[in-house]
Design a protein around this motif. Structure first.
Motif, PDB file in Angstrom:
ATOM      1  N   LYS A   1       1.044  -1.397   0.013  1.00 51.31           N
ATOM      2  CA  LYS A   1       0.047  -0.646  -0.096  1.00 51.31           C
ATOM      3  C   LYS A   1       1.137   1.303  -0.169  1.00 51.31           C
ATOM      4  O   LYS A   1       1.875   1.354   0.519  1.00 51.31           O
ATOM      5  N   PHE A   2       0.665   1.871  -0.733  1.00 51.22           N
ATOM      6  CA  PHE A   2       0.763   3.419  -1.073  1.00 51.22           C
ATOM      7  C   PHE A   2       0.204   4.899  -1.434  1.00 51.22           C
ATOM      8  O   PHE A   2      -0.443   3.790  -2.192  1.00 51.22           O
ATOM      9  N   GLY A   3       0.011   5.418  -0.108  1.00 51.02           N
ATOM     10  CA  GLY A   3      -1.489   6.311  -0.333  1.00 51.02           C
ATOM     11  C   GLY A   3      -2.422   5.590  -0.559  1.00 51.02           C
ATOM     12  O   GLY A   3      -2.550   4.561   0.253  1.00 51.02           O
ATOM     13  N   ARG A   4      -3.201   6.259  -1.281  1.00 50.93           N
ATOM     14  CA  ARG A   4      -4.519   5.680  -1.794  1.00 50.93           C
ATOM     15  C   ARG A   4      -4.619   4.396  -2.525  1.00 50.93           C
ATOM     16  O   ARG A   4      -5.383   4.444  -3.046  1.00 50.93           O
TER      17      ARG A   4
ATOM     18  N   VAL B   1       0.278  -5.244  -6.411  1.00 48.97           N
ATOM     19  CA  VAL B   1      -0.296  -6.590  -6.222  1.00 48.97           C
ATOM     20  C   VAL B   1       0.905  -7.216  -6.598  1.00 48.97           C
ATOM     21  O   VAL B   1       1.520  -7.012  -7.432  1.00 48.97           O
ATOM     22  N   LEU B   2       1.695  -7.617  -5.717  1.00 51.07           N
ATOM     23  CA  LEU B   2       3.261  -8.499  -6.400  1.00 51.07           C
ATOM     24  C   LEU B   2       2.695 -10.205  -6.301  1.00 51.07           C
ATOM     25  O   LEU B   2       2.864 -10.908  -5.499  1.00 51.07           O
ATOM     26  N   ASP B   3       2.280 -10.279  -7.930  1.00 49.43           N
ATOM     27  CA  ASP B   3       1.492 -12.089  -8.070  1.00 49.43           C
ATOM     28  C   ASP B   3       2.617 -12.852  -8.745  1.00 49.43           C
ATOM     29  O   ASP B   3       2.009 -13.819  -9.035  1.00 49.43           O
ATOM     30  N   THR B   4       3.748 -12.251  -9.228  1.00 44.88           N
ATOM     31  CA  THR B   4       4.873 -13.216  -9.776  1.00 44.88           C
ATOM     32  C   THR B   4       5.990 -13.540  -9.609  1.00 44.88           C
ATOM     33  O   THR B   4       6.029 -12.033  -8.784  1.00 44.88           O
ATOM     34  N   TRP B   5       6.439 -14.099  -9.619  1.00 50.31           N
ATOM     35  CA  TRP B   5       8.013 -14.041  -8.660  1.00 50.31           C
ATOM     36  C   TRP B   5       9.473 -12.940  -9.665  1.00 50.31           C
ATOM     37  O   TRP B   5       9.782 -12.274  -8.904  1.00 50.31           O
ATOM     38  N   ALA B   6       8.779 -13.018 -10.705  1.00 53.94           N
ATOM     39  CA  ALA B   6       9.041 -11.364 -11.280  1.00 53.94           C
ATOM     40  C   ALA B   6       8.934 -10.111 -10.984  1.00 53.94           C
ATOM     41  O   ALA B   6       9.779  -9.769 -10.111  1.00 53.94           O
ATOM     42  N   ARG B   7       7.882  -9.859 -10.580  1.00 50.26           N
ATOM     43  CA  ARG B   7       7.491  -8.636  -9.567  1.00 50.26           C
ATOM     44  C   ARG B   7       8.142  -8.465  -8.598  1.00 50.26           C
ATOM     45  O   ARG B   7       8.153  -7.450  -7.373  1.00 50.26           O
TER      46      ARG B   7
ATOM     47  N   ASN C   1       7.293   8.738  -9.622  1.00 49.65           N
ATOM     48  CA  ASN C   1       8.176   8.187 -10.012  1.00 49.65           C
ATOM     49  C   ASN C   1       7.433   7.413 -11.892  1.00 49.65           C
ATOM     50  O   ASN C   1       7.279   6.194 -11.566  1.00 49.65           O
ATOM     51  N   ASP C   2       7.197   8.375 -12.703  1.00 50.47           N
ATOM     52  CA  ASP C   2       6.992   7.132 -13.935  1.00 50.47           C
ATOM     53  C   ASP C   2       7.432   6.358 -14.761  1.00 50.47           C
ATOM     54  O   ASP C   2       6.543   5.142 -14.933  1.00 50.47           O
ATOM     55  N   LEU C   3       8.191   5.683 -14.134  1.00 48.77           N
ATOM     56  CA  LEU C   3       9.228   5.022 -15.123  1.00 48.77           C
ATOM     57  C   LEU C   3       8.631   3.306 -14.084  1.00 48.77           C
ATOM     58  O   LEU C   3       8.470   2.102 -14.331  1.00 48.77           O
ATOM     59  N   LEU C   4       8.698   3.649 -12.769  1.00 49.07           N
ATOM     60  CA  LEU C   4       7.894   2.579 -12.096  1.00 49.07           C
ATOM     61  C   LEU C   4       6.948   2.335 -11.604  1.00 49.07           C
ATOM     62  O   LEU C   4       6.581   1.206 -11.826  1.00 49.07           O
ATOM     63  N   ARG C   5       6.034   3.773 -12.485  1.00 44.71           N
ATOM     64  CA  ARG C   5       4.198   3.089 -12.056  1.00 44.71           C
ATOM     65  C   ARG C   5       3.867   2.650 -13.788  1.00 44.71           C
ATOM     66  O   ARG C   5       3.582   1.545 -13.941  1.00 44.71           O
ATOM     67  N   ASP C   6       4.568   2.560 -14.925  1.00 51.04           N
ATOM     68  CA  ASP C   6       5.369   2.266 -15.743  1.00 51.04           C
ATOM     69  C   ASP C   6       5.487   0.482 -15.793  1.00 51.04           C
ATOM     70  O   ASP C   6       5.416  -0.688 -16.133  1.00 51.04           O
ATOM     71  N   ILE C   7       6.692   0.249 -14.905  1.00 49.99           N
ATOM     72  CA  ILE C   7       7.068  -0.935 -14.745  1.00 49.99           C
ATOM     73  C   ILE C   7       6.244  -1.860 -14.265  1.00 49.99           C
ATOM     74  O   ILE C   7       5.639  -3.224 -14.552  1.00 49.99           O
ATOM     75  N   PHE C   8       5.436  -1.557 -13.224  1.00 50.20           N
ATOM     76  CA  PHE C   8       4.732  -2.073 -12.229  1.00 50.20           C
ATOM     77  C   PHE C   8       3.263  -2.240 -12.731  1.00 50.20           C
ATOM     78  O   PHE C   8       2.282  -2.524 -12.223  1.00 50.20           O
ATOM     79  N   GLU C   9       2.936  -1.704 -14.176  1.00 50.90           N
ATOM     80  CA  GLU C   9       1.533  -1.564 -14.708  1.00 50.90           C
ATOM     81  C   GLU C   9       0.172  -0.587 -13.698  1.00 50.90           C
ATOM     82  O   GLU C   9      -0.515  -1.543 -14.003  1.00 50.90           O
ATOM     83  N   ILE C  10       0.862   0.520 -12.933  1.00 49.11           N
ATOM     84  CA  ILE C  10      -0.533   1.074 -12.270  1.00 49.11           C
ATOM     85  C   ILE C  10      -0.546   1.966 -12.882  1.00 49.11           C
ATOM     86  O   ILE C  10       0.028   3.299 -13.074  1.00 49.11           O
ATOM     87  N   THR C  11      -1.942   1.704 -13.667  1.00 54.81           N
ATOM     88  CA  THR C  11      -2.753   3.195 -13.509  1.00 54.81           C
ATOM     89  C   THR C  11      -3.708   3.314 -13.000  1.00 54.81           C
ATOM     90  O   THR C  11      -4.427   4.663 -14.089  1.00 54.81           O
ATOM     91  N   ALA C  12      -4.190   2.916 -12.515  1.00 55.53           N
ATOM     92  CA  ALA C  12      -4.875   3.425 -11.646  1.00 55.53           C
ATOM     93  C   ALA C  12      -4.384   4.960 -11.340  1.00 55.53           C
ATOM     94  O   ALA C  12      -3.738   5.449 -10.255  1.00 55.53           O
ATOM     95  N   PRO C  13      -6.321   6.029 -11.083  1.00 56.75           N
ATOM     96  CA  PRO C  13      -5.556   7.643 -10.608  1.00 56.75           C
ATOM     97  C   PRO C  13      -5.556   7.434  -9.114  1.00 56.75           C
ATOM     98  O   PRO C  13      -5.457   7.502  -8.912  1.00 56.75           O
ATOM     99  N   ILE C  14      -4.219   8.636  -9.170  1.00 58.64           N
ATOM    100  CA  ILE C  14      -4.326   9.174  -7.608  1.00 58.64           C
ATOM    101  C   ILE C  14      -5.281  10.191  -7.184  1.00 58.64           C
ATOM    102  O   ILE C  14      -5.545  11.341  -7.848  1.00 58.64           O
TER     103      ILE C  14
END
Length: 430
Positions: free
Chosen positions: A338-341, A345-351, A373-386
């Motif tokens: 959890k970070f902010g709101r 979810v880390l559901d694979t060994w790669a993640r 950080n846009d790079l980290l959000r792209d890596i983990f496919e975080i698309t939910a708006p803040i």
């Protein structure tokens, strides 16, 4: 004339890389370089206050950059470490982009001519710069410039073992972030394998006798190798193992016999990740080897040897139970961050491996970078708006507004205190 020690010019404005601040101070201490601050400065608007704090923060960063070229080795180390901590606590890609040549040049000099501690500090700073720059051309330039130096230091037996381990971690993270060509990634992975292959069994099948410090180096190289494995193109893993471009499963399984916990744990994670990637292409990937390795994992998951520390046994059993569950039933325990709101979810060994590696670089700053950080959000496919403050209910907005005013008043009070303290110092000198 009043007696007492007068402050010489050399005692004022000298920056040795140390900051006597707490996490809540945000570098607003009595060593601030802000001058001519007016007590009548308006801080009614939040944007003005944020700009003031940002300028103050960047002034501190500029002081650290100036200190990177001082003659004192310890002073350079202090500045490198303080700069790294500051860039972890705040995401300032524009500032880093404008000065990446200066920072990169300082890291390069430290890796070439610095001692073990300076090399370690420079190697820790390098991936933080890459994280700040993201996938920009400047980030690729930093990776291309520093990678040869990091490889040289990591493979140089005359360099301290601790510094070599830091260089391995930096190589893994920068290679992961850069998105290099497959050939460059494989070449880097082969360099890392030459290091951790020292923990393979000897030709007669005996276990090599290495110190705990060397074992940590081997674990660092293997961890970086595993992180790079998460960037392999789909469908390429089986061919790379068959052509012996990558080490075989049998060779990696030899590391499970190491007497050192970190080597065993890292080897188990590497094998789990290989099975995960291999089964994406072929559900029957390495079935014969899976039968063999399952028995090895069962022994490690139930290890009760008294000559191992109780904490080590507990950590080993927990890790290999998870790995065994995946090998037998394709189950990966979900881990929620959890970070902010938002929730990751880390559901694979790669993640899990990617998140663990990023935590080792960013430490407590991981939550801030996941949010900004846009790079980290792209890596983990975080698309939910803040969720912003204006999206909250009315009573929540009122509460946020009261908190904001308290913070603005506190900032104004602190600025006045700093300004008055400076004026008192000048009057006493006069």
């Amino acid at each position: 004339m009043p007696k007492g020690k007068r402050k010489g010019k050399s005692d004022r404005g000298r920056f040795d890389g140390s900051l006597h601040t707490s996490d809540d101070d945000s570098f607003n201490d009595n060593n601030s370089v802000i001058s001519n601050y007016s007590e009548n400065k308006s801080v009614e608007e939040g944007e003005d206050n944020e700009e003031y704090v940002q300028e103050q923060f960047e002034d501190k960063l500029i002081e650290m950059l100036d200190g990177l070229n001082q003659k004192s080795s310890q002073g350079r180390i202090n500045c490198i470490q303080t700069l790294r901590k500051a860039l972890i606590k705040k995401y300032v890609p524009n500032f880093v982009r404008e000065r990446h040549f200066t920072i990169c040049d300082s890291i390069e000099k430290s890796l070439k001519k610095g001692g073990g501690l300076e090399k370690s500090a420079a190697a820790e700073l390098a991936p933080v710069i890459s994280l700040q720059l993201g996938e920009e051309d400047a980030g690729e330039m930093v990776d291309k410039t520093l990678r040869p130096l990091l490889i040289t230091a990591a493979c140089d037996a005359s360099v301290g073992v601790g510094a070599r381990a830091k260089c391995c971690h930096a190589l893994g993270m920068m290679g992961f972030l850069s998105g290099s060509q497959l050939g460059d990634v494989l070449s880097l992975m082969q360099n890392l394998e030459t290091i951790f292959s020292g923990s393979y069994l000897k030709g007669d099948g005996s276990i090599p006798n290495i110190t705990s410090e060397v074992a940590n180096l081997h674990a660092a190289a293997l961890s970086a190798w595993t992180l790079l494995l998460t960037n392999m193109p789909p469908g390429s893993l089986t061919d790379l193992i068959d052509t012996k471009t990558l080490p075989s499963l049998e060779q990696l399984s030899e590391l499970l016999e190491s007497p050192h916990l970190e080597v065993r744990l890292t080897a188990g994670e590497a094998l789990a990740l290989i099975f995960e990637e291999g089964r994406k292409d072929n559900s029957e990937f390495a079935d014969d080897f899976a039968i063999f390795i399952t028995e090895v994992f069962k022994k490690l998951a139930t290890d009760s040897h008294k000559y191992r520390a109780k904490k080590d046994r507990k950590q080993q059993r927990a890790t290999f139970r998870d790995i065994l569950s995946f090998i037998e039933d394709d189950i990966v325990p979900d881990v929620q961050v959890k970070f902010g709101r938002e929730i990751l979810v880390l559901d694979t060994w790669a993640r899990r491996k990617q998140y663990e590696a990023l935590c080792s670089v960013l430490g407590p700053g991981i939550n801030l970078h996941l949010g900004e950080n846009d790079l980290l959000r792209d890596i983990f496919e975080i698309t939910a708006p803040i969720v912003q403050a204006h999206d909250a209910p009315a009573h929540a907005q009122q509460h946020l507004e009261r908190c904001r005013k308290r913070l603005l008043n506190a900032a104004a009070f602190k600025a006045r205190t700093i300004s008055r303290a400076k004026n008192r110092d000048k009057r006493s000198d006069f």
